[in-house]
Design an enzyme around this catalytic site. Sequence first.
Site, short mmCIF file in Angstrom:
data_model
loop_
_atom_site.label_atom_id
_atom_site.label_comp_id
_atom_site.label_asym_id
_atom_site.label_seq_id
_atom_site.Cartn_x
_atom_site.Cartn_y
_atom_site.Cartn_z
N SER A 90 10.55 -3.40 12.86
CA SER A 90 11.31 -4.48 12.60
C SER A 90 12.24 -3.91 14.22
O SER A 90 13.46 -4.23 14.16
CB SER A 90 12.02 -3.62 11.93
OG SER A 90 12.11 -1.83 11.64
N ASP A 108 0.92 -0.83 -0.37
CA ASP A 108 -0.23 -0.02 -0.16
C ASP A 108 0.69 1.05 -0.30
O ASP A 108 1.40 1.78 0.87
CB ASP A 108 -1.62 -0.34 1.20
CG ASP A 108 -1.76 0.94 1.75
OD1 ASP A 108 -1.79 1.67 0.56
OD2 ASP A 108 -2.82 1.09 2.27
N HIS A 109 1.20 1.90 -1.48
CA HIS A 109 2.07 2.85 -1.62
C HIS A 109 1.18 3.81 -1.77
O HIS A 109 0.34 3.80 -2.95
CB HIS A 109 3.26 2.02 -1.88
CG HIS A 109 4.54 2.01 -0.69
ND1 HIS A 109 5.33 2.00 -1.48
CD2 HIS A 109 4.56 0.78 -0.40
CE1 HIS A 109 6.11 1.57 -0.30
NE2 HIS A 109 6.03 0.63 0.11
N ASN A 152 5.92 8.29 0.98
CA ASN A 152 4.11 8.29 1.38
C ASN A 152 3.65 9.19 1.82
O ASN A 152 2.87 9.39 1.14
CB ASN A 152 4.01 6.43 0.97
CG ASN A 152 4.71 5.71 0.22
OD1 ASN A 152 4.36 5.87 -0.94
ND2 ASN A 152 5.72 4.35 0.73
N THR A 155 4.66 1.86 10.15
CA THR A 155 4.56 3.17 10.48
C THR A 155 5.59 3.76 9.02
O THR A 155 5.17 5.14 9.12
CB THR A 155 5.99 3.69 12.33
OG1 THR A 155 6.71 3.02 11.24
CG2 THR A 155 5.23 2.95 12.98
N GLY A 156 5.58 3.23 8.34
CA GLY A 156 5.36 3.98 7.09
C GLY A 156 6.90 4.45 6.57
O GLY A 156 7.75 4.25 6.83
N GLU A 157 6.53 5.13 5.15
CA GLU A 157 7.70 5.14 5.40
C GLU A 157 7.33 7.41 4.44
O GLU A 157 6.65 8.17 4.31
CB GLU A 157 8.33 4.96 4.63
CG GLU A 157 8.62 3.85 4.22
CD GLU A 157 7.40 2.82 3.77
OE1 GLU A 157 6.27 3.21 3.36
OE2 GLU A 157 7.28 1.55 4.37
#
Length: 317
Positions: free
Chosen positions: A173, A37-38, A110, A105-107
């Site tokens: 991670s 999901d990006h 995005n 927690t995403g990047e």
Amino acid sequence: MTAFGYWLSSEEHRPLDLVRHAARAEELGFEFAMISDHFHPWLDAQGQSPFVWSVLGGIAQATGRIEVATGVTCPLIRTHPAIVAHAAATVGAMLPGRFTLGLGTGENLNEHVLGDRWPAPDERIDMLEEAIAVIRLLWQGGEQTHRGRHYTVDHARLYTLPEEPVPIAVAASKPNAAELAGRAGDALVTTEPSQETVQQFRDAGGDGPRYGQVRICWAESEEEAKQTVFELWRHSGLGGTINQELPRPSDFDAVAESVTLELAVDGLPCGPDPEPVVEAVRAWEQAGFDRISIHQVGPDQDGFFRFWERELQPRLT
């Protein structure tokens, strides 16, 4: 017993192809699929990034058995957790008993697109915990209000809910994320076969599925496979936290220029030999993971499906 899944790479494939691949994976006996999901792909060469919730609607119509999970959705910044709760509840109703909401927690890649600040890692974990609480609150049904540190929900009610609650898998991670996954999630997702992460998840009360991913590139020759990986996924050879911090595909393109072919394919099974794939899968199993998805890099998904049917499935299952 290990369940095997198929990875739907939204960064590499058009939406109707993702739907077709999911249906083919179901035909070939994969038990689940995970879909990224990006908003952006990682590199311009990957070339795609469709809206995952639309694709999931197509998958719901094209399949009848295979389970599906997002791998993973970020409910922190670009998409408010109330909207994620709404979207996931609808997909859960369309895939009854077959959908898992993967959250992480995403990047910055995005999440910066609306001009919002990119928070520090510890703040993102705090935001994710509150987002999970908001999502579960709305899934209770009825009119709900939440006023928290990061999010506000004002007299909101989800009218369309699945008959069975949607499980939440939390990506981890680092130890604090693994602890959150065990305490607030129903499953664990990670990208490294770490026995320590599994133990941290369990120590925090986690007793659900543990999702892992084996990235490979099948091709007629090892060299062809390596070139495909180098073109499309060489950024994965970058270390540290850079994958969470860079804001644009062009930034990844720039820093990935320093990645050699050898570094890009290090540890990634390439070519027609099934044994390196089997070894990679066994490493995940030994670390305590019981749901392992296989990500075939590149456009030749049909070639991979033949490889799975003839070479991998008999060895793995």
